[in-house]
Write a protein that holds these residues in place. Sequence first.
Motif, PDB file in Angstrom:
ATOM      1  N   GLY A  63     -38.342-110.420   2.461  1.00 18.80           N
ATOM      2  CA  GLY A  63     -37.493-109.354   2.365  1.00 18.80           C
ATOM      3  C   GLY A  63     -36.289-109.185   1.846  1.00 18.80           C
ATOM      4  O   GLY A  63     -34.689-108.445   2.403  1.00 18.80           O
ATOM      5  N   PHE A  64     -35.732-110.216   1.051  1.00 13.65           N
ATOM      6  CA  PHE A  64     -34.403-110.373   0.196  1.00 13.65           C
ATOM      7  C   PHE A  64     -34.908-109.734  -1.052  1.00 13.65           C
ATOM      8  O   PHE A  64     -35.119-110.308  -2.067  1.00 13.65           O
ATOM      9  CB  PHE A  64     -34.357-111.790  -0.145  1.00 13.65           C
ATOM     10  CG  PHE A  64     -33.784-112.089   1.009  1.00 13.65           C
ATOM     11  CD1 PHE A  64     -32.772-112.853   1.983  1.00 13.65           C
ATOM     12  CD2 PHE A  64     -35.056-112.930   1.595  1.00 13.65           C
ATOM     13  CE1 PHE A  64     -32.192-113.104   2.919  1.00 13.65           C
ATOM     14  CE2 PHE A  64     -34.699-114.080   3.092  1.00 13.65           C
ATOM     15  CZ  PHE A  64     -33.285-114.024   3.515  1.00 13.65           C
ATOM     16  N   GLU A  65     -34.456-108.335  -0.569  1.00 14.70           N
ATOM     17  CA  GLU A  65     -34.790-107.060  -2.084  1.00 14.70           C
ATOM     18  C   GLU A  65     -33.589-107.324  -2.679  1.00 14.70           C
ATOM     19  O   GLU A  65     -33.535-106.485  -3.439  1.00 14.70           O
ATOM     20  CB  GLU A  65     -35.323-105.699  -1.436  1.00 14.70           C
ATOM     21  CG  GLU A  65     -36.894-105.747  -0.582  1.00 14.70           C
ATOM     22  CD  GLU A  65     -37.161-104.910   0.272  1.00 14.70           C
ATOM     23  OE1 GLU A  65     -35.880-103.371   0.182  1.00 14.70           O
ATOM     24  OE2 GLU A  65     -38.579-105.359   0.450  1.00 14.70           O
ATOM     25  N   ALA A  66     -32.215-107.085  -2.292  1.00 11.13           N
ATOM     26  CA  ALA A  66     -31.103-107.457  -2.901  1.00 11.13           C
ATOM     27  C   ALA A  66     -30.825-108.056  -3.709  1.00 11.13           C
ATOM     28  O   ALA A  66     -30.184-109.656  -2.726  1.00 11.13           O
ATOM     29  CB  ALA A  66     -30.226-106.041  -2.536  1.00 11.13           C
ATOM     30  N   CYS A  67     -30.452-108.226  -4.705  1.00 14.31           N
ATOM     31  CA  CYS A  67     -29.431-108.913  -5.761  1.00 14.31           C
ATOM     32  C   CYS A  67     -28.908-108.112  -6.378  1.00 14.31           C
ATOM     33  O   CYS A  67     -28.760-107.677  -7.156  1.00 14.31           O
ATOM     34  CB  CYS A  67     -30.774-110.000  -6.925  1.00 14.31           C
ATOM     35  SG  CYS A  67     -29.656-111.700  -8.206  1.00 14.31           S
ATOM     36  N   PHE A  68     -27.728-109.261  -5.990  1.00 14.43           N
ATOM     37  CA  PHE A  68     -26.007-108.885  -6.011  1.00 14.43           C
ATOM     38  C   PHE A  68     -25.614-110.255  -7.644  1.00 14.43           C
ATOM     39  O   PHE A  68     -25.497-111.380  -7.287  1.00 14.43           O
ATOM     40  CB  PHE A  68     -24.959-108.902  -5.863  1.00 14.43           C
ATOM     41  CG  PHE A  68     -25.133-107.458  -4.319  1.00 14.43           C
ATOM     42  CD1 PHE A  68     -25.092-105.992  -5.296  1.00 14.43           C
ATOM     43  CD2 PHE A  68     -26.311-107.357  -3.755  1.00 14.43           C
ATOM     44  CE1 PHE A  68     -24.661-104.865  -4.795  1.00 14.43           C
ATOM     45  CE2 PHE A  68     -26.376-105.603  -3.437  1.00 14.43           C
ATOM     46  CZ  PHE A  68     -25.534-104.541  -3.360  1.00 14.43           C
ATOM     47  N   PHE A  69     -24.902-109.880  -8.599  1.00 11.24           N
ATOM     48  CA  PHE A  69     -24.095-110.845  -9.302  1.00 11.24           C
ATOM     49  C   PHE A  69     -22.703-110.232  -9.190  1.00 11.24           C
ATOM     50  O   PHE A  69     -22.603-108.929  -9.396  1.00 11.24           O
ATOM     51  CB  PHE A  69     -24.254-110.852 -10.740  1.00 11.24           C
ATOM     52  CG  PHE A  69     -25.985-111.348 -11.173  1.00 11.24           C
ATOM     53  CD1 PHE A  69     -25.731-112.511 -11.344  1.00 11.24           C
ATOM     54  CD2 PHE A  69     -27.589-110.093 -11.187  1.00 11.24           C
ATOM     55  CE1 PHE A  69     -27.675-112.838 -11.843  1.00 11.24           C
ATOM     56  CE2 PHE A  69     -28.162-111.108 -11.442  1.00 11.24           C
ATOM     57  CZ  PHE A  69     -28.445-112.601 -11.528  1.00 11.24           C
ATOM     58  N   VAL A  70     -22.064-111.285  -8.745  1.00 14.42           N
ATOM     59  CA  VAL A  70     -20.851-111.056  -8.290  1.00 14.42           C
ATOM     60  C   VAL A  70     -19.618-111.376  -9.122  1.00 14.42           C
ATOM     61  O   VAL A  70     -19.736-112.972  -8.781  1.00 14.42           O
ATOM     62  CB  VAL A  70     -20.020-111.860  -6.741  1.00 14.42           C
ATOM     63  CG1 VAL A  70     -19.141-111.045  -6.525  1.00 14.42           C
ATOM     64  CG2 VAL A  70     -21.383-110.664  -5.790  1.00 14.42           C
ATOM     65  N   LEU A  71     -19.096-110.467  -9.908  1.00 13.83           N
ATOM     66  CA  LEU A  71     -17.287-111.021 -10.073  1.00 13.83           C
ATOM     67  C   LEU A  71     -16.133-110.935 -10.170  1.00 13.83           C
ATOM     68  O   LEU A  71     -15.855-109.934  -9.278  1.00 13.83           O
ATOM     69  CB  LEU A  71     -17.482-110.083 -11.622  1.00 13.83           C
ATOM     70  CG  LEU A  71     -19.003-109.667 -12.565  1.00 13.83           C
ATOM     71  CD1 LEU A  71     -18.412-109.031 -13.595  1.00 13.83           C
ATOM     72  CD2 LEU A  71     -19.604-110.912 -13.192  1.00 13.83           C
ATOM     73  N   ILE A  72     -16.030-112.292  -9.873  1.00 16.17           N
ATOM     74  CA  ILE A  72     -14.147-112.524  -8.791  1.00 16.17           C
ATOM     75  C   ILE A  72     -13.700-112.909  -9.890  1.00 16.17           C
ATOM     76  O   ILE A  72     -13.565-113.945 -10.503  1.00 16.17           O
ATOM     77  CB  ILE A  72     -14.581-113.596  -7.950  1.00 16.17           C
ATOM     78  CG1 ILE A  72     -15.574-113.040  -6.912  1.00 16.17           C
ATOM     79  CG2 ILE A  72     -13.426-113.991  -7.085  1.00 16.17           C
ATOM     80  CD1 ILE A  72     -16.002-113.844  -5.918  1.00 16.17           C
ATOM     81  N   ARG A  73     -12.557-112.052  -9.704  1.00 12.02           N
ATOM     82  CA  ARG A  73     -10.841-112.201 -10.789  1.00 12.02           C
ATOM     83  C   ARG A  73     -10.390-112.987  -9.244  1.00 12.02           C
ATOM     84  O   ARG A  73     -10.054-112.519  -8.262  1.00 12.02           O
ATOM     85  CB  ARG A  73     -10.637-111.317 -11.461  1.00 12.02           C
ATOM     86  CG  ARG A  73     -10.889-110.943 -12.616  1.00 12.02           C
ATOM     87  CD  ARG A  73     -10.157-110.107 -13.406  1.00 12.02           C
ATOM     88  NE  ARG A  73     -10.936-109.503 -14.661  1.00 12.02           N
ATOM     89  CZ  ARG A  73     -11.252-108.309 -14.730  1.00 12.02           C
ATOM     90  NH1 ARG A  73     -10.827-107.711 -13.938  1.00 12.02           N
ATOM     91  NH2 ARG A  73     -12.186-108.357 -16.216  1.00 12.02           N
ATOM     92  N   THR A  74      -9.332-113.855  -9.204  1.00 17.31           N
ATOM     93  CA  THR A  74      -7.670-114.452  -8.361  1.00 17.31           C
ATOM     94  C   THR A  74      -7.268-114.799  -9.173  1.00 17.31           C
ATOM     95  O   THR A  74      -6.992-114.802 -10.426  1.00 17.31           O
ATOM     96  CB  THR A  74      -8.881-115.279  -8.220  1.00 17.31           C
ATOM     97  OG1 THR A  74      -7.977-116.074  -7.239  1.00 17.31           O
ATOM     98  CG2 THR A  74      -8.926-117.129  -8.999  1.00 17.31           C
ATOM     99  N   SER A  75      -5.771-114.551  -8.768  1.00 19.74           N
ATOM    100  CA  SER A  75      -4.703-114.781  -9.368  1.00 19.74           C
ATOM    101  C   SER A  75      -4.221-115.940  -8.630  1.00 19.74           C
ATOM    102  O   SER A  75      -2.835-116.645  -8.130  1.00 19.74           O
ATOM    103  CB  SER A  75      -3.639-113.691  -8.805  1.00 19.74           C
ATOM    104  OG  SER A  75      -3.511-113.626  -7.327  1.00 19.74           O
TER     105      SER A  75
END
Length: 152
Positions: A63-75
Motif C-alpha cells: 500500500g505504499f504507492e507514492a515515492c517522493f524525492f525531497v530536495l531540501i535547502r536550508t540556511s
Amino acid sequence: MARIDETDRKILIELQRDASQSLDDIAKAVGSSKTPVWTRIRKLREAGVIGAQTVELDAEALGFEACFFVLIRTSEHEADWQARFLKALRERPEVQEAHRLAGDIDYILKVRVKNARAYDAFYQALISEVKVHNVTALLSMEEIKSTTALPL
C-alpha cells in the motif's frame, strides 16, 4: 578497506543476489565447500563488509504507492540545527534514504508513503520540527531500477 579475494567477491555476489540461499548453494555457485564459505562469510561480517541481512518487501503490494524525492535547502548550518534535523529524519520511518549533498541542494530524501495526503502529513510534521529554507518534492512516476547490489 577490507581486502577481499576473488572467492570472497563471488560469495558477496551470491549473497547480494539472494542472501536466503543455503550455504551448500552458495558453495556450489562459487566452486568451494560449505565450511570454507561459512568461515569467509563470518570473517566478512566481522570486518564489516557484510552488514545486517534484511528482507526486501514490495512497497506497492503493502500500500505504499507514492515515492517522493525531497530536495531540501536550508540556511541553517549550525550543529544544533543539524542534530535536530538528523533526529527528525531518523525518527521518521517514511524516510528510506537521506543524503547530505554538495551543490545548490543541501539534502535529498527518499520518502515512501501511501499517497500524497500521507506525504503532506510527513512534510507538515518535518517543518514543524526543523526550519528549512526551501523544500521541493518530486513524485516518482515509475521506478525503473532499484538495487542495493554493489558492482563487484
